[in-house]
Scaffold this motif. Structure first.
Motif, short mmCIF file in Angstrom:
data_model
loop_
_atom_site.label_atom_id
_atom_site.label_comp_id
_atom_site.label_asym_id
_atom_site.label_seq_id
_atom_site.Cartn_x
_atom_site.Cartn_y
_atom_site.Cartn_z
N LEU A 256 36.05 31.13 78.09
CA LEU A 256 36.57 30.10 78.99
C LEU A 256 36.77 30.66 80.39
N GLU A 257 37.30 31.88 80.47
CA GLU A 257 37.49 32.51 81.78
C GLU A 257 36.15 32.76 82.46
N ARG A 258 35.15 33.16 81.69
CA ARG A 258 33.83 33.44 82.25
C ARG A 258 33.23 32.19 82.89
N ASN A 259 33.52 31.04 82.34
CA ASN A 259 33.01 29.79 82.90
C ASN A 259 33.92 29.22 83.98
N LEU A 260 35.21 29.56 83.93
CA LEU A 260 36.15 29.03 84.91
C LEU A 260 36.05 29.76 86.25
N LEU A 261 35.90 31.09 86.22
CA LEU A 261 35.91 31.87 87.46
C LEU A 261 34.85 31.42 88.46
N PRO A 262 33.61 31.13 88.03
CA PRO A 262 32.64 30.61 89.01
C PRO A 262 33.10 29.31 89.67
N ILE A 263 33.80 28.47 88.93
CA ILE A 263 34.30 27.22 89.49
C ILE A 263 35.38 27.51 90.52
N LEU A 264 36.27 28.46 90.22
CA LEU A 264 37.31 28.83 91.18
C LEU A 264 36.69 29.40 92.45
N LYS A 265 35.58 30.14 92.31
CA LYS A 265 34.93 30.75 93.47
C LYS A 265 34.02 29.78 94.20
N GLY A 266 33.80 28.60 93.60
CA GLY A 266 32.96 27.61 94.25
C GLY A 266 31.47 27.84 94.04
N LYS A 267 31.10 28.68 93.07
CA LYS A 267 29.68 28.97 92.79
C LYS A 267 29.44 28.78 91.30
N TYR A 268 29.20 27.54 90.91
CA TYR A 268 29.13 27.19 89.49
C TYR A 268 27.89 26.35 89.23
N ASP A 269 27.61 26.14 87.95
CA ASP A 269 26.55 25.22 87.56
C ASP A 269 27.09 24.24 86.52
N GLN A 270 26.23 23.38 86.04
CA GLN A 270 26.67 22.33 85.11
C GLN A 270 27.16 22.92 83.79
N ILE A 271 26.58 24.04 83.39
CA ILE A 271 27.02 24.70 82.15
C ILE A 271 28.49 25.11 82.26
N ASN A 272 28.85 25.69 83.41
CA ASN A 272 30.25 26.09 83.63
C ASN A 272 31.17 24.87 83.55
N LEU A 273 30.79 23.80 84.25
CA LEU A 273 31.62 22.59 84.27
C LEU A 273 31.78 22.00 82.88
N ASP A 274 30.68 21.89 82.15
CA ASP A 274 30.74 21.27 80.81
C ASP A 274 31.61 22.08 79.87
N TYR A 275 31.49 23.41 79.94
CA TYR A 275 32.27 24.24 79.02
C TYR A 275 33.76 24.10 79.29
N VAL A 276 34.14 24.14 80.57
CA VAL A 276 35.56 24.04 80.91
C VAL A 276 36.09 22.66 80.55
N ARG A 277 35.33 21.60 80.82
CA ARG A 277 35.78 20.25 80.46
C ARG A 277 35.96 20.11 78.96
N ASP A 278 35.08 20.74 78.18
CA ASP A 278 35.17 20.63 76.72
C ASP A 278 36.36 21.40 76.15
N ASN A 279 36.85 22.38 76.90
CA ASN A 279 37.89 23.25 76.35
C ASN A 279 39.25 23.14 77.03
N LEU A 280 39.34 22.37 78.11
CA LEU A 280 40.63 22.12 78.75
C LEU A 280 40.87 20.62 78.83
N GLU A 281 42.12 20.23 78.66
CA GLU A 281 42.49 18.82 78.76
C GLU A 281 42.90 18.54 80.20
N LEU A 282 42.03 17.86 80.93
CA LEU A 282 42.25 17.66 82.36
C LEU A 282 42.35 16.18 82.71
N SER A 283 42.97 15.92 83.84
CA SER A 283 43.10 14.55 84.34
C SER A 283 42.45 14.48 85.72
#
Length: 544
Positions: free
Chosen positions: A142-169
Motif C-alpha cells: 500500500l505504501e509503495r502505491n501511495l508514495l507516488p501519489i503523494l509525490k505527484g508522479k503516479y499512474d492508474q495502477i497506483n490509484l486503483d490499488y490505493v482506492r481498493d485498499n483505503l476507505e476514502l470520501s
C-alpha cells in the motif's frame, strides 16, 4: 493468553478437564463452561474463544452441530477439539470436514491433552506470525502505491490499488504526525531510542484509529532527524465519531500524546476532493510544518487556516492583495530581478498599509511558497517536490530570510528564480563532469558545495540535488568516498603515518578519518594496511 471454552453435559468431566493440566502455565485461560451446544453459542455471543473442547454426544445441540454452526458463523480461526467415548471413525470424519483436526477418546489422559493443547498453542503462534507478516506485506504494498501519489508522479495502477485498499470520501487530507524534537523527553534519547519511540507512535495511531488504522503509514518523509507517521484523512473518520474536523484533529493529538508519553506535532494538509490531488495536500502539510516551526504555532497546524483568515478581509481588499501575490510569483517565474524587487516591495507595502494581522501576513508568505514549489515541479518533471521543499528550508528558513525585511525576502525570491531557470536549462551531465574533475583535483582542500556552486555558476542547493540523483548519495558522502579511496592508495604504497595520510587527503581530525575509513572499508587504516601488505608478501612468496 488463549481463551478456552469447555463444553460437556457431564459436570465431573468439565471439572476434570479444568484440573488435569496447569492451563495458565501452558498459556491458556478458561473463560467458561457450557453443558450443551446452545449454551456455548450464547456464551460466544459476548466472548471470544480460541479453543473449544467439546463432547460429541450431548442433549440438545451436540458437538458436531456446534462445530458446524460456529463455522457457518465465520469463526474459522477457532480451534475445535472433539471428545467422545465412541471409536467410530465416522464422527472424526465429519468433524474433519469442518476443520476439526483434534479428536480425543475418553477417558482423557493428561499426556494426550497436553499434546493437543501445545499443538494448538504452536498453531496459534504460527497463525499470528503469518498474519503479522501478511499485514507487513500489505502495508508495504500500500505504501509503495501511495508514495507516488503523494509525490505527484503516479499512474492508474497506483490509484486503483490505493482506492481498493483505503476507505476514502470526497474530502481528503494528508496529515503529518511526528515526535516533537523540542521535547526534552525526545531530545535526550539516542537515534535508536527515537526510532523505537517512532514505532510506538505508529502503533498507537493505528490502535487509536481502529478501523481506519490502515490509513497510517510509517516514516513517510524518510529524512534524518524526522520521526514521522503519515495519515490519509477523510471526513468519514470525523463523521463516524460525530465530530467536526477540528474536534477530530484535537482529539487525535490528545489521545496520541497520552499513548506515546511525549510531545508530538501535527500538520494537517489542505483539503482536496479526490485522490489524484493528494500531492497538493501533502505539499501544503510540508509548508504548514515550515510555518509551524517558524511561527511556533504549537502542537497542531492546519494548512488551510489561511482561507479562514482571508474571509476576515473584504472581497475588494483581498482582490488587491491577490493581485500583488500573483505579480510576485509571475516575476519570479520570468526571472526579472528588478520586477521581483518591485513586486516584493509592493506586497510588503500593501500588507503594512492594510494593518494586516501578523498571522495573515505569514499565511500570504505560505501561499507564495506553495506556488513556488509547484513551479519547480512543473519546470522539471523528474524533480521530487521534496527537493524544492528542502531548497525552501535551506534558503528561506535556515538563513533567517522569513524573519527579515522586504529586502531579505526579495533576495531569496531572486535566488529562487535563478534556481528555477537552472532546472530548465542546465545540463546535469556536463555540470557533474566538471565538478567530478574539480573534486578529483582538490579533494584534499576544504572544498564545499557553496564553493563549487560559485565556481561553476550554479545554485549550490540544486547542485546538491544533482549529486543525490546521480550518485545516490550526498555531496558530503561522495567527497568522503573520494578521500577514503585516495587514502587506500597511500596506505598500500607509502610508509606515511596514519595521521599524515589523514591530513594529506583533507581531514583535520584523525579520529574522524578513522571513523569514516572503518565505515567504508570495515577495518581501521592500520589493520587495512597490515592486511594489504600481508597479502602482497604471500603473493610474492608464491611467485618466488
Amino acid at each position: 493468553m488463549l481463551n478456552v471454552l469447555i463444553v460437556d453435559d457431564e459436570p465431573f468431566i468439565r471439572e476434570g478437564l479444568r484440573l488435569l493440566i496447569d492451563w495458565e502455565a501452558e498459556g491458556f485461560n478458561i473463560i467458561g463452561e457450557a453443558s450443551d451446544g446452545m449454551e456455548a453459542l450464547e456464551m460466544l455471543e459476548y466472548t471470544r474463544a480460541d479453543l473449544i473442547i467439546c463432547d460429541i454426544q450431548m442433549p440438545g445441540m451436540g458437538g458436531l452441530q456446534l462445530l458446524q454452526e460456529i463455522r457457518r458463523r465465520g469463526m474459522d480461526d477457532v480451534d475445535f477439539v472433539v471428545l467422545s467415548g465412541f471409536r467410530e471413525f465416522s464422527y472424526a470424519q465429519t468433524a474433519m470436514q469442518y476443520g476439526c483436526l483434534n479428536y480425543i477418546i475418553k477417558p482423557i489422559s493428561r499426556d494426550d491433552l497436553l499434546t493437543i493443547v501445545r499443538g494448538v498453542s504452536e498453531q496459534s503462534k504460527q497463525r499470528q506470525i503469518a498474519e503479522e507478516n501478511r499485514e507487513v506485506r500489505d502495508s508495504a504494498m500500500l505504501e509503495r502505491n501511495l508514495l507516488p501519489i503523494l509525490k505527484g508522479k503516479y499512474d492508474q495502477i497506483n490509484l486503483d490499488y490505493v482506492r481498493d485498499n483505503l476507505e476514502l470520501s470526497g474530502k481528503i487530507r494528508y496529515i503529518n504526525i511526528e515526535l516533537d524534537m523540542s521535547d526534552p523527553k525526545v531530545q535526550g534519547r539516542t537515534e535508536e531510542n527515537r526510532r523505537s519511540l517512532q514505532r510506538v507512535l505508529y502503533a498507537s495511531i493505528k490502535n487509536i484509529l481502529g478501523r481506519w488504522g490502515d490509513h497510517a503509514f510509517f516514516d513517510v518523509a524518510k529524512e534524518e532527524n524526522c520521526y514521522d507517521v503519515g495519515l490519509i484523512y477523510c471526513d468519514l473518520m470525523s463523521d463516524n465519531m460525530s465530530m467536526s474536523e477540528q474536534e477530530f484533529f484535537d482529539w487525535l493529538v490528545s489521545r496520541t500524546e497520552v499513548s506515546v508519553e511525549c510531545g508530538i506535532v501535527m500538520q494537517v494538509g489542505g483539503e482536496v476532493d479526490r485522490l489524484e490531488r493528494l500531492s497538493e495536500s501533502y505539499r501544503s502539510a510540508a509548508i504548514a510544518k515550515l510555518m509551524q516551526d517558524f511561527q511556533g504555532d504549537g502542537v497542531l497546524c492546519v494548512a488551510d487556516k489561511q482561507q479562514q483568515m482571508q474571509a476576515e478581509l473584504s472581497g475588494e481588499a483581498y482582490g488587491h492583495l491577490r493581485t500583488r501575490l500573483d505579480n510576485l510569483v509571475s516575476a519570479v517565474e520570468r526571472g526579472d530581478r528588478h520586477e521581483i524587487e518591485t513586486a516584493v516591495d509592493a506586497l510588503y507595502r500593501h500588507m503594512g498599509e492594510s494593518s494586516m494581522d501578523y498571522r495573515f501576513m505569514s499565511m500570504n508568505i505560505n501561499h507564495i511558497l506553495f506556488r513556488l514549489i509547484n513551479m519547480a515541479v512543473e519546470k522539471d518533471s523528474h524533480l521530487d517536490q521534496q527537493e524544492a521543499v528542502n531548497y525552501i528550508i535551506e534558503n528561506a528558513f535556515d538563513k533567517g530570510v522569513m524573519r527579515g525585511s522586504a529586502a531579505h525576502f526579495a533576495k531569496f525570491c531572486v535566488e529562487y528564480s535563478d534556481y528555477l531557470h537552472q532546472l530548465e536549462s542546465q545540463s546535469a551531465g556536463n555540470i557533474l563532469g566538471m565538478v567530478e574533475r574539480e573534486i578529483a583535483e582538490k579533494y584534499m582542500t576544504n572544498i564545499s558545495l557553496k564553493q563549487l556552486g560559485e565556481r561553476f555558476y550554479i545554485n549550490s542547493a540544486y547542485l546538491g540535488q544533482l549529486f543525490k540523483k546521480q550518485y545516490g548519495m550526498s555531496f558530503k558522502d561522495y567527497l568522503n568516498m573520494v578521500r577514503i579511496n585516495n587514502s587506500v592508495e597511500l596506505l598500500a604504497n607509502t610508509d606515511m603515518k596514519v595521521y599524515e595520510i589523514s591530513a594529506a587527503v583533507g581531514y583535520q581530525s584523525v579520529d574522524y578519518f578513522v571513523n569514516k575509513f572503518v565505515a567504508q572499508r570495515g577495518h581501521t587504516p592500520a589493520k587495512f594496511r597490515k592486511t594489504m601488505r600481508t597479502g602482497s608478501e604471500v603473493q610474492q612468496d608464491d611467485q618466488d
